[in-house]
Design a protein around this motif. Structure first.
Motif, mmCIF file in Angstrom:
data_model
loop_
_atom_site.group_PDB
_atom_site.id
_atom_site.type_symbol
_atom_site.label_atom_id
_atom_site.label_comp_id
_atom_site.label_asym_id
_atom_site.label_seq_id
_atom_site.Cartn_x
_atom_site.Cartn_y
_atom_site.Cartn_z
ATOM 1 N N PRO A 63 0.814 -1.213 0.000
ATOM 2 C CA PRO A 63 0.000 0.000 0.000
ATOM 3 C C PRO A 63 0.853 1.271 0.000
ATOM 4 O O PRO A 63 0.325 2.363 0.114
ATOM 5 C CB PRO A 63 -0.751 -0.122 1.320
ATOM 6 N N ASN A 64 2.167 1.100 -0.143
ATOM 7 C CA ASN A 64 3.078 2.237 -0.006
ATOM 8 C C ASN A 64 2.997 3.146 -1.233
ATOM 9 O O ASN A 64 3.151 2.694 -2.367
ATOM 10 C CB ASN A 64 4.507 1.699 0.158
ATOM 11 N N ALA A 65 2.776 4.434 -0.998
ATOM 12 C CA ALA A 65 2.639 5.395 -2.093
ATOM 13 C C ALA A 65 3.979 5.847 -2.659
ATOM 14 O O ALA A 65 4.012 6.691 -3.556
ATOM 15 C CB ALA A 65 1.856 6.613 -1.610
ATOM 16 N N PHE A 66 5.087 5.276 -2.189
ATOM 17 C CA PHE A 66 6.415 5.705 -2.645
ATOM 18 C C PHE A 66 6.528 5.650 -4.165
ATOM 19 O O PHE A 66 7.075 6.564 -4.794
ATOM 20 C CB PHE A 66 7.499 4.833 -2.010
ATOM 21 N N LEU A 67 6.020 4.574 -4.779
ATOM 22 C CA LEU A 67 6.110 4.434 -6.232
ATOM 23 C C LEU A 67 5.438 5.599 -6.943
ATOM 24 O O LEU A 67 5.928 6.085 -7.968
ATOM 25 C CB LEU A 67 5.458 3.110 -6.656
ATOM 26 N N LEU A 68 4.326 6.072 -6.386
ATOM 27 C CA LEU A 68 3.562 7.133 -7.034
ATOM 28 C C LEU A 68 4.285 8.468 -6.957
ATOM 29 O O LEU A 68 4.454 9.159 -7.959
ATOM 30 C CB LEU A 68 2.168 7.227 -6.410
ATOM 31 N N TYR A 69 4.724 8.848 -5.730
ATOM 32 C CA TYR A 69 5.372 10.156 -5.676
ATOM 33 C C TYR A 69 6.826 10.117 -6.131
ATOM 34 O O TYR A 69 7.385 11.153 -6.521
ATOM 35 C CB TYR A 69 5.204 10.862 -4.320
ATOM 36 N N ALA A 70 7.426 8.933 -6.181
ATOM 37 C CA ALA A 70 8.767 8.831 -6.768
ATOM 38 C C ALA A 70 8.691 9.023 -8.282
ATOM 39 O O ALA A 70 9.574 9.644 -8.887
ATOM 40 C CB ALA A 70 9.383 7.479 -6.437
ATOM 41 N N MET A 82 -1.162 25.209 7.390
ATOM 42 C CA MET A 82 -0.039 24.486 7.977
ATOM 43 C C MET A 82 0.468 23.530 6.916
ATOM 44 O O MET A 82 -0.266 22.644 6.478
ATOM 45 C CB MET A 82 -0.465 23.705 9.221
ATOM 46 N N ASP A 83 1.685 23.733 6.473
ATOM 47 C CA ASP A 83 2.262 22.878 5.446
ATOM 48 C C ASP A 83 2.867 21.644 6.114
ATOM 49 O O ASP A 83 3.699 21.757 7.015
ATOM 50 C CB ASP A 83 3.327 23.634 4.658
ATOM 51 N N ALA A 84 2.443 20.463 5.645
ATOM 52 C CA ALA A 84 2.850 19.207 6.279
ATOM 53 C C ALA A 84 4.037 18.547 5.596
ATOM 54 O O ALA A 84 4.285 17.359 5.795
ATOM 55 C CB ALA A 84 1.657 18.242 6.313
ATOM 56 N N GLY A 85 4.788 19.306 4.797
ATOM 57 C CA GLY A 85 5.959 18.737 4.142
ATOM 58 C C GLY A 85 5.552 17.845 2.993
ATOM 59 O O GLY A 85 4.670 18.170 2.215
ATOM 60 N N GLY A 86 6.180 16.675 2.871
ATOM 61 C CA GLY A 86 5.796 15.741 1.824
ATOM 62 C C GLY A 86 6.986 15.022 1.229
ATOM 63 O O GLY A 86 8.128 15.470 1.339
#
Length: 598
Positions: free
Chosen positions: A209-216, A249-253
């Protein structure tokens, strides 16, 4: 007794200073919802020096008129305190806003695909068409997602990336080629590059379920030039102002690296070019190196210090400047604690080593009095996180340190009690407005009724702030969030929330104003329209407190004021607002379609 006397003296001094101010703006013939303790509604308000000087009758406010005061006839329109989004990725969103074709608010898949085709035709060689979050299948009349064939037909040989929440994304054939994703390309841990029966990539990328692939994958797409990023950030802030947002409030990303990717907003801050207040959090970037990141930031970054003007002053001490400073650490504290929400897939099981890694970093933050926020979707994860926080607290007491969970969709009443005991808060978002149907399919309608348990959080007195988690997970439009809170409905019209979990309109708006400010102990000068408070507010297209519920999601601001300065104008008040420059580059989808589609 001495402290009380000091506080009284400070209040009287502040009041006396406000009383000596002369009005720069005076709004008359309005319906001003103050959101004060008595829910007063007034017809007039005088503003000067970035503060509210007076609320009351037209006659009372006009007493502060000078030769230079601007009198604005509100024509009976509603004015509310500025909306404070407690969780938005505005710094990252601003860098890419002009590159993105937004499907937020589009009600037909046919229209969405047609816009995809039109944008592909105007996108120059070397650039991409991008649709990045803020939509779902149920908002469309067709009640379905696009197919890869439809996306390929619409876009042809122009590389295209279409992100659906943080669950999956589509790459067209040209996109696969541009990124050199082939039959030999392996899927990363926690992600899936779908292959067909011949072993070739289809173009579907799935968070499992890790979104790493999407934002990478997103991070590999071309960036704008520095001048274009500046224009893009200004356009995005103006888009937020369009909906009455005055603070974020900016939560980074993920892949939002500090300090390199903060240059544009930092420059705008120095030049007094921001139109929203932005306290921001630093998001650890690389798994296994989080302790090093935070150790370095603790040595080099001062909590609460903003950008420096040429004279050495900080913007929150400057008449025109707005809050822009590091508020703390998070929402990612350690990668091992990332319980990504993809309700189309089973809940992720966190690493057995999570507690050890999280405790090491949290102990460092608490010892150095750094506020923190933690991404926490599922109750099972929250139980483990609370075990760590309680352990840290036993060794180094939190002692009033600002901290809160983000999301908390399935948090239990027992864990709410633990949060309350530890002095924590919760930042909630309208993610279920976009994922309610998926949640019901996996966990059932009964489980969805109190997801998240908003009413119980409020009843317990826990600090709760409302936000969006825009732009990739859900839309940044706060009126969708307010609609969701008071109706219990998704953007697709599914009524899933139990009646006893919905809140009234006043409570909902307070969560989006005072509630967000309370999370970081800023409710003493914002979130209400009263003498001495910040002059952050919005004049609305429709009266939120009087329109039928279905029309709430269509509300916009016709005038937005931040720190006493008009930063946005539309409709009958357009001439009062600043001129908004065209989006750069000239092929930007923003020039043709704008942002959120109302």
């Amino acid at each position: 007794m001495k402290r009380s006397t000091t506080l009284l003296a400070a209040f009287l001094l502040s009041w006396a200073m406000v009383a000596q101010q002369k009005a720069e703006l005076i709004f008359v013939n309005a319906r001003i919802y103050t959101l004060d303790a008595q829910n007063h509604v007034y017809e007039s308000m005088a503003v000067g020096g970035g503060k509210v000087l007076k609320v009351g009758t037209n006659k009372e406010a006009l007493r502060l008129k000078t030769r230079t005061s601007r009198i604005i006839d509100a024509k009976g329109k509603a004015i509310i305190p500025g909306i404070f989004d407690s969780h938005l990725h505005v710094i990252r969103g601003g860098r890419f806003y002009n590159t993105e074709l937004r499907w937020d608010g589009v009600t037909s898949l046919k229209v969405a695909l047609n816009r995809l085709k039109e944008q592909a035709a105007r996108t120059p060689r070397g650039q991409w068409v991008r649709v990045v979050g803020g939509w779902n299948a149920y908002q469309f009349d067709e009640k379905r997602l696009p197919t890869l064939d439809e996306i390929n037909q619409a876009t042809g040989d122009v590389p295209t990336f279409v992100l659906h929440l943080y669950g999956h994304a589509y790459l067209n054939k040209a996109g696969l080629k541009a990124l050199n994703i082939t039959a030999e390309t392996p899927s990363p841990p926690g992600g899936l590059i779908e292959k067909d029966v011949n072993g070739n990539p289809t173009g579907l990328l799935v968070a499992e379920p890790n979104a790493f692939l999407l934002y990478a994958t997103l991070a590999k797409l071309p960036e704008l030039t520095p001048d274009e990023k500046r224009n893009s950030t200004q356009r995005y802030m103006s888009e937020l102002n369009r909906f009455g947002i005055t603070s974020v409030m900016d939560a980074g990303g993920g892949f939002q690296n500090y300090p390199d990717d903060y240059g544009t907003t930092g420059e705008l801050c120095i030049e007094d070019g921001l139109t929203v207040r932005i306290p921001y959090f630093l998001f650890a970037q690389k798994g296994g190196r989080e302790y090093d990141d935070y150790s370095n930031w603790i040595r080099t970054v001062e909590i609460g210090a903003g950008c420096d003007h040429e004279d050495g002053s900080h913007p929150h001490d400057h008449t025109k400047g707005l809050d822009y400073y590091v508020q703390g650490g998070g929402e990612n504290i350690v990668a091992a604690a990332a319980d990504f929400e993809n309700f189309d897939r089973p809940r992720p099981e966190l690493s057995p080593n999570m507690e050890e890694q999280l405790k090491k970093v949290l102990a460092l933050l608490v010892k150095n009095r750094w506020p923190f926020r933690i991404h926490a979707t599922y109750n099972e994860s929250i139980t483990r996180f609370l075990n760590v926080i309680e352990s840290v607290n036993a060794e180094t007491p939190l002692n009033g340190l600002v901290w809160f969970f983000d999301h908390a969709e399935t948090i239990s009443e027992e864990n709410l009690g633990r949060v309350q005991k530890l002095g924590g808060g919760i930042a909630i978002q309208h993610r279920m407005a976009f994922q309610g149907e998926s949640f019901i399919k996996r966990y059932g309608k009964k489980a969805a009724e109190h997801t998240p348990p908003v009413k119980k959080m409020v009843e317990l007195g826990i600090p709760v702030g409302m936000g969006s988690d825009g732009t990739r997970v859900s839309s940044y439009n706060p009126w969708i969030g307010l609609y969701w809170l008071v109706t219990g409905k998704t953007v697709g019209g599914t009524h899933y929330m139990a009646d006893d979990n919905q809140v009234d309109r006043i409570t909902a708006l307070r969560l989006y104003t005072q509630g967000s400010a309370r999370l970081i102990r800023k409710e003493g000068d914002r979130g209400q329209l009263k003498e001495g408070f910040l002059a952050d507010f919005a004049l609305l297209s429709d009266d939120y407190f009087q329109v039928e519920a279905e029309k709430i999601k269509s509300i916009e601001a016709e005038l937005t004021v931040v720190n006493g300065t008009i930063v946005y104008g539309a409709g009958d008040f357009k001439q009062l607002g600043p001129t908004i420059p065209a989006a750069l580059p000239d092929w930007s989808p923003v020039n043709t379609y704008g942002g959120y589609q109302n």
